[in-house]
Write an enzyme that holds these catalytic residues in place. Structure first.
Site, PDB file in Angstrom:
ATOM      1  CG  ASP A 125      -2.020   0.835   1.089  1.00  0.00           C
ATOM      2  OD1 ASP A 125      -2.075   1.550   0.200  1.00  0.00           O
ATOM      3  OD2 ASP A 125      -3.322   0.916   1.651  1.00  0.00           O
TER       4      ASP A 125
HETATM    5  C1  BGC Z   1      -5.157   3.237  -0.108  1.00  0.00           C
HETATM    6  C2  BGC Z   1      -5.289   2.319  -1.037  1.00  0.00           C
HETATM    7  C3  BGC Z   1      -5.075   3.193  -2.266  1.00  0.00           C
HETATM    8  C4  BGC Z   1      -3.772   3.694  -2.268  1.00  0.00           C
HETATM    9  C5  BGC Z   1      -3.475   4.439  -3.837  1.00  0.00           C
HETATM   10  C6  BGC Z   1      -3.647   4.304  -0.179  1.00  0.00           C
HETATM   11  O1  BGC Z   1      -3.898   5.283   0.616  1.00  0.00           O
HETATM   12  O2  BGC Z   1      -4.952   2.829   1.259  1.00  0.00           O
HETATM   13  O3  BGC Z   1      -6.357   1.641  -1.193  1.00  0.00           O
HETATM   14  O4  BGC Z   1      -5.207   2.002  -3.707  1.00  0.00           O
HETATM   15  O5  BGC Z   1      -3.565   4.602  -1.336  1.00  0.00           O
HETATM   16  O6  BGC Z   1      -4.356   5.639  -3.780  1.00  0.00           O
END
Ligand code: BGC
Length: 723
Positions: free
Chosen positions: A244
């Site tokens: 993530d």
């Molecule tokens: C989130 C993810 C997301 C990523 C990219 C993160 O803060 O937890 O779910 O895909 O950002 O935007």
């Protein structure tokens, strides 16, 4: 051929190039990084032009593709369709709907030049207050896994990738980047990993995103047991694992654990204590902390997948997906996902009825949650617009009062809609109880029915609150319902509440004041159209709850959410073990407001002729569903199994299969067949799955507490299955 090609490419790479292949380019468009070629995409991989490797584009999310709708110096627009939130999609219990939505989103992903969609999100609704529950499907792992698998199949049929997230046990937003989730291996395997396991095995996703949190002491992105032993060795995952965004704290440990790609790259841009990941990986290989073979393996995992991506194939995207067609798909998904909780002869509303609509949410209808699960569609049809479009007899005068009220209030400093640095809207709630009793009396006398909209919004980065205005109604919302109820009921007229919400709220304290309750969730851009057609019975509601509505927040089993110490939690212990959602309420006799699997219809269904046939490895269950009412409709039939009392502690029952019928006309029937693999009846105990012998009860019904048919089958011999 692919394998050889990838190996050949890797053999030509310098160490630096290998390191760049496993790290993103930095958050596009921010901190001095150039924009991705698809503006608003969440991330991009490094290109290596020397070897003919282009960059790949990764973008959110679960309710539709999230990219910027406009670009500087460009006249064109890049809107994507806003579909219903995942919880609403799961409320359809319809695999075909999920696949169709997946196909539509997949086409938008491809035609806007993106390679991998960062969805589906599939964490479990452990607690109703998790701020991102709207992005997740259910409290139940089977429903979660089945919905995700169908969605992934749809997305990937378009030649682009899907990415399951957030792996695993990322069930809250509070301190999500550091919280340590402490959970037993049994609860992990049966509840928190199960949905991922189903989706990995049934739909072969291109990628999976490791979660922010720690799992039993180790960051998920640095957790070898999770990412290598369970995911690859046990489940046979063949895609690649990405972090993530900015997750974890040690790029070398991430590489060793089997986290192939670090996203978005350049973590030092948000935290000066963090190292440049590319440099760190190169240094680690040089000083022996990272074996180059491990790096090669990770590069291979990433490249093997990306070789099939549109970018690598040089696909010429059009920037013109079929937005018209997809709007229809968003509508079809939405009408199947609304859940009718209460109906005392209030619904459907006659088409010529005079309707008074109350509540700010009729105009400021919430289409979805905030954060990375947000979308930027061409339009959102509000509830008021949806009803007007159908030429229903809306009380225009009242609607005008609401329009003026909202305009005036939003002009005031304290109620202005603001945006955070990342563009997330902050929408202060407007007081709902502003109409005088006299005007309410007038409205009630000139209309036939009152409809009240109650809205909630939540999103990434924060959890909901167990307070008034969030889990509970605010005082002014309560007063509005009470006053409208008095005025209309005194005249023998019905009152209906529409719940425009992303997760459960408390309903018991006010439900007797109204005659109908329809959960319309956050239904995306077509919200108003969906709701209008359900209200007038053009479509019969057929959604069922994928998550329990508890009577009271204090009834929930995850009492220690969001962890300890309370003011700034570092650790959250899943004391309740496997007793999540209905598994808890059923086993410990806690009566919910509306149970898992519940949902009414404008018609009724009978269940008949249960047959159970046990084969060597499975049990085949069949029964017939008859539309016994007066309205065409679809039914979601659920099959629960109650295990015998043996050595292992078991919940009262668990969902083991489900089926949604086609549209049945009055008197029509459909035969339902559900096959359950016997392994799916086992429990994780002492390092293996144990199927105990004894009598198992099959319980088929319309909800987890509305069991219509039961029957028994016997397992004569205990079985053990090793992971
Ligand atoms: C989130 C993810 C997301 C990523 C990219 C993160 O803060 O937890 O779910 O895909 O950002 O935007």
């Amino acid at each position: 051929m692919e394998k050889l090609e990838v190996e050949k490419i890797i053999s030509q790479m310098t160490l630096e190039e290998k390191a760049r292949s496993v790290v993103g380019v930095g958050l596009p468009g921010l901190f001095g990084n150039p924009h991705s070629r698809v503006q608003g995409a969440a991330g991009e991989t490094h290109p290596i032009p020397r070897l003919g490797i282009p960059s790949a584009v990764l973008s959110d999310g679960p309710a539709g593709l999230r990219i910027n709708p406009t670009r500087e110096g460009d006249e064109k627009t890049y809107h994507a369709t806003a579909f219903p939130i995942e919880t609403m999609l799961a409320s359809t219990w319809n695999r075909e709907v999920l696949e169709e939505v997946g196909r539509a989103i997949g086409e938008e992903v491809r035609e806007y030049g993106v390679d991998i969609l960062l969805a589906p999100a599939m964490n479990i609704h452990r607690n109703p207050l998790c701020g991102r529950n709207f992005e997740y499907y259910s409290e139940d792992p089977l429903l979660t896994g089945e919905m995700a698998a169908s969605f992934v199949r749809g997305v990937q049929s378009q030649g682009v990738g899907a990415c399951l997230k957030h792996f695993a046990a990322n069930n809250q937003e509070t301190n999500r980047m550091i919280i340590d989730t402490i959970v037993s291996e049994r609860a992990l395997r049966e509840i928190y990993l199960k949905g991922f396991e189903i989706a990995v095995k049934k739909s072969k996703p291109w990628a999976i995103m490791s979660a922010y949190n720690k799992l039993n002491g180790k960051y998920c992105s640095q957790n070898q047991w999770l990412l290598t032993k369970v995911l690859r060795e046990e489940w046979g995952f063949e895609g690649f694992v990405m972090t993530d965004w900015y997750a974890g704290d040690d790029p070398v440990e991430q590489m060793n654990a089997g986290n192939d790609l670090i996203m978005p790259g350049k973590a030092y841009q948000i935290n000066p204590k963090r190292k440049d990941e590319v440099e760190e990986i190169v240094n680690a290989v040089k000083d022996g902390r990272l074996n180059e073979e491990v790096l090669n393996r990770n590069v291979k995992n990433v490249l093997r997948v990306l070789l099939n991506s549109p970018s690598f194939k040089g696909y010429e995207y059009t920037n013109k997906p079929d937005l018209e067609g997809h709007a229809k798909i968003a509508y079809r998904a939405g009408v199947e996902g609304a859940v009718l909780l209460k109906n005392d002869n209030a619904l459907p509303i006659r088409e010529d009825a005079r309707i008074a609509i109350f509540g700010v949410g009729q105009i400021e209808t919430v289409k979805g949650g905030t954060g990375s699960g947000d979308t930027h569609p061409r339009y959102v049809i509000s509830i008021l617009e949806g009803l007007k479009e159908k030429n229903l007899k809306i009380d225009e005068e009242l609607a005008k009062v609401y329009e003026d009220y909202i305009r005036e209030m939003r002009g005031k400093e304290e109620y202005k809609i603001r945006r955070t640095f990342f563009g997330t809207p902050i929408v202060p709630k407007l007081p709902e109880d502003f109409l005088s009793i006299e005007s309410l009396e007038e409205v009630a006398s000139r209309n036939d029915v009152g409809v009240i909209v109650i809205s909630r919004i939540s999103g990434e980065g924060y959890d909901r609150k167990p307070d008034k205005g969030d889990f509970y109604l605010s005082d002014d919302e309560y007063r509005l319902i009470e006053k409208v109820s008095q005025a209309f009921r005194a005249r023998g007229k019905k009152v209906i509440v529409l719940l425009n919400i992303g997760g459960p709220i408390e309903v018991v304290s006010w439900r007797s004041l109204v005659d109908g309750i329809l959960v319309v969730w956050q239904a995306g851009q077509e919200a108003g159209r969906i709701i209008a057609d359900l209200l007038i019975g053009k479509v019969n509601p057929s959604g069922k709850l994928p998550t329990t509505f508890p009577k009271n927040y204090l009834d929930i089993p995850s009492w220690n959410f969001p962890g300890e110490p309370k003011d700034n939690p570092r650790k959250v212990v899943y004391d309740e073990g496997i007793y999540v959602g209905y598994r808890y309420y059923d086993t410990f006799n806690v009566e919910p407001a509306y149970e898992f699997g519940f949902g009414l219809s404008y018609t009724t269904f009978d269940y008949r002729d249960l047959k159970i046939v046990k084969t060597e490895n499975s049990v085949k269950i069949s029964f017939t569903i008859v539309n016994s009412g007066k309205f065409p409709g679809k039914e979601v039939a659920q099959v629960y199994v109650r295990a015998p009392k043996g050595a292992i502690d078991k919940p009262l029952q668990e969902l083991k299969g489900f089926h949604k019928t086609r549209l049945l006309n009055p008197g029509e029937s459909e035969n339902v067949e559900v096959e359950i693999d016997l392994r799916e009846l086992s429990s994780f105990n002492c390092g293996r799955w144990l199927l105990e012998k004894g009598e198992y009860e099959v319980r088929a019904g319309a909800s987890s507490r509305d069991i219509r048919l039961t029957g028994i089958f016997t397992i004569d011999k205990e079985e053990k299955y090793y992971p």
